[in-house]
Structure formats: structure tokens, C-alpha cells
Scaffold this motif. Structure first.
Motif, short mmCIF file in Angstrom:
data_model
loop_
_atom_site.label_atom_id
_atom_site.label_comp_id
_atom_site.label_asym_id
_atom_site.label_seq_id
_atom_site.Cartn_x
_atom_site.Cartn_y
_atom_site.Cartn_z
N TRP A 183 33.13 44.33 35.18
CA TRP A 183 34.14 44.84 36.10
C TRP A 183 33.79 44.56 37.56
O TRP A 183 34.69 44.46 38.40
CB TRP A 183 34.42 46.32 35.82
CG TRP A 183 35.11 46.43 34.49
CD1 TRP A 183 34.58 46.93 33.34
CD2 TRP A 183 36.40 45.93 34.13
NE1 TRP A 183 35.47 46.80 32.31
CE2 TRP A 183 36.60 46.19 32.76
CE3 TRP A 183 37.42 45.30 34.84
CZ2 TRP A 183 37.77 45.82 32.09
CZ3 TRP A 183 38.58 44.94 34.17
CH2 TRP A 183 38.75 45.21 32.82
N PHE A 184 32.51 44.39 37.86
CA PHE A 184 32.10 43.89 39.18
C PHE A 184 32.69 42.50 39.38
O PHE A 184 33.24 42.19 40.44
CB PHE A 184 30.57 43.85 39.27
CG PHE A 184 30.04 43.10 40.46
CD1 PHE A 184 29.97 43.70 41.71
CD2 PHE A 184 29.59 41.79 40.33
CE1 PHE A 184 29.48 43.01 42.82
CE2 PHE A 184 29.11 41.10 41.43
CZ PHE A 184 29.05 41.71 42.67
N MET A 214 38.94 39.63 42.59
CA MET A 214 40.05 40.20 43.36
C MET A 214 39.76 40.38 44.84
O MET A 214 40.67 40.35 45.66
CB MET A 214 40.46 41.53 42.76
CG MET A 214 41.02 41.43 41.38
SD MET A 214 41.27 43.08 40.71
CE MET A 214 42.89 42.91 40.04
N LEU A 215 38.51 40.56 45.19
CA LEU A 215 38.18 40.80 46.59
C LEU A 215 37.65 39.53 47.27
O LEU A 215 38.26 39.01 48.20
CB LEU A 215 37.16 41.94 46.70
CG LEU A 215 36.81 42.39 48.11
CD1 LEU A 215 38.04 42.98 48.80
CD2 LEU A 215 35.70 43.42 48.07
N ILE A 216 36.53 39.02 46.80
CA ILE A 216 35.89 37.90 47.49
C ILE A 216 36.61 36.58 47.27
O ILE A 216 37.03 35.92 48.22
CB ILE A 216 34.39 37.82 47.10
CG1 ILE A 216 33.66 39.07 47.56
CG2 ILE A 216 33.76 36.56 47.70
CD1 ILE A 216 32.23 39.19 47.09
N LYS A 219 38.19 32.40 52.52
CA LYS A 219 38.71 31.04 52.63
C LYS A 219 37.67 29.96 52.32
O LYS A 219 38.02 28.87 51.92
CB LYS A 219 39.34 30.83 54.00
CG LYS A 219 40.58 31.70 54.19
CD LYS A 219 41.42 31.27 55.35
CE LYS A 219 42.51 32.24 55.69
NZ LYS A 219 43.58 32.41 54.79
N LYS A 220 36.39 30.28 52.46
CA LYS A 220 35.35 29.30 52.12
C LYS A 220 35.33 28.97 50.63
O LYS A 220 34.81 27.94 50.23
CB LYS A 220 33.96 29.81 52.52
CG LYS A 220 33.61 29.55 53.95
CD LYS A 220 32.13 29.79 54.14
CE LYS A 220 31.73 29.12 55.44
NZ LYS A 220 30.34 28.86 55.55
N GLU A 228 49.23 33.17 46.81
CA GLU A 228 48.94 32.52 45.54
C GLU A 228 47.53 32.86 45.05
O GLU A 228 47.31 33.08 43.86
CB GLU A 228 49.11 31.00 45.66
CG GLU A 228 50.56 30.57 45.81
CD GLU A 228 51.10 30.67 47.24
OE1 GLU A 228 50.37 31.15 48.15
OE2 GLU A 228 52.25 30.28 47.45
N TYR A 229 46.57 32.90 45.98
CA TYR A 229 45.21 33.25 45.57
C TYR A 229 45.13 34.69 45.06
O TYR A 229 44.39 34.99 44.14
CB TYR A 229 44.21 33.03 46.71
CG TYR A 229 43.70 31.62 46.77
CD1 TYR A 229 42.62 31.22 45.99
CD2 TYR A 229 44.31 30.67 47.58
CE1 TYR A 229 42.16 29.92 46.02
CE2 TYR A 229 43.85 29.37 47.62
CZ TYR A 229 42.77 29.00 46.83
OH TYR A 229 42.32 27.70 46.85
#
Length: 165
Positions: free
Chosen positions: A103-104, A111-113, A118-119, A131-132
Motif C-alpha cells: 500500500w506504500f 498516486m503521490l510521487i 515531473k522528473k 492523464e498521469y
């Protein structure tokens, strides 16, 4: 307490491994990006061809089995350190670690990083914020699939814990 520390360390190692591999070779993870992102990238860079579906499924299965074997060895070591010496404790400790890391991966990494940094985006698709972020449902579904894989791994670790310790 040891199990809690192991979960944190496992998340850190897994996160560094995933983020590092994405930064090193985004195209390796092409199948993991949202369909609209893949489509845009492939229109800009036609030299990157998506492999045949049968090859992709076979490759995915081989990757998953290889990964599971690596995780069985690593998790066996971790449950031993956390004090497991029988099947039940080996199984439970292993599944807890798997659950936390799984789940991490879904909530923090996917979902977060990976959806926002953008990198980690494919060249030419950096502006495709919506879209991402559209891959969230897929990430959660894969998280539940990961829990099923975790049961198999935990059974193997529990069994090996009983046999070896």
C-alpha cells in the motif's frame, strides 16, 4: 517494535529501488503509465514499440515469479529477525510487511510521487498532469492483486520459517 522498523526500512528500500529505476530508465516502465500517456509518448517516439501482448504477459509473469522468489528470501530473513520461529508468526509477520509495502507502493509511490513528480514522466508528456493522475484506479486494483500475491509469498515464508527455524 522490530516489525514496525522493518516495515519502514522495507518501504524505504522499495521506494528507492522503484524511483531509482524509473529515473534511470522511464521507458522500461512504459506499460505502467496511463494509456493516454503511453499513446502520446509513442506518437512522439515511434522507435519505442510496445511488445506483443503475449510476450508482455509472459515477461510480466517471469518478472513477478522472480520478484516473489527474491522477496521470499528477503522476507524470510526479516521475519527471523522479528522473532518468528513457526509457521503462524512467519506468515503473519511476512504478510504485515508485504501489506505495508504494497500500500506504500500504491498510495505514496504511484498516486503521490510518480503521478506528480515531473522528473518521473516520459519525455514529451511532462505537461499531462490529468492523464498521469488518471492511473489511480489502476493502482488500487493492482494493490488488491498485490495482496493476493502477498498471501502466496507469506505462505511460502511461513512454511520455510516452520521448516528452517
Amino acid at each position: 517494535m522490530i516489525l514496525f522498523i522493518e516495515c519502514i526500512i522495507a518501504c524505504a528500500i522499495f521506494g528507492i529501488g522503484i524511483i531509482g529505476s524509473v529515473l534511470a530508465n522511464k521507458m522500461f516502465w512504459l506499460q505502467e503509465y496511463a494509456p493516454a500517456v503511453q499513446e502520446k509518448f509513442l506518437s512522439l517516439y515511434p522507435e519505442y514499440k510496445v511488445t506483443d501482448k503475449k510476450e508482455s504477459i509472459l515477461g510480466l509473469i517471469v518478472k513477478k515469479i522472480t520478484g516473489c522468489l527474491v522477496f521470499v528470501v528477503a522476507l524470510l530473513f526479516m521475519v527471523y529477525i522479528s522473532g518468528a520461529r513457526d509457521f503462524i508468526h512467519g506468515f503473519i509477520n511476512c504478510y504485515i510487511i508485504w501489506f505495508v509495502v504494497n500500500w506504500f507502493d500504491v498510495f505514496i509511490l504511484d498516486m503521490l510521487i510518480l503521478a506528480n513528480w515531473k522528473k518521473c514522466r516520459l519525455p514529451g508528456t511532462e505537461y499531462m498532469d490529468k492523464e498521469y493522475r488518471s492511473n489511480n484506479r489502476k493502482s488500487v486494483v493492482e494493490g488488491f492483486f498485490g495482496m493476493m500475491i502477498g498471501l502466496v509469498v507469506a505462505l511460502a515464508v511461513g512454511g520455510l520459517t516452520e521448516i528452517l527455524f
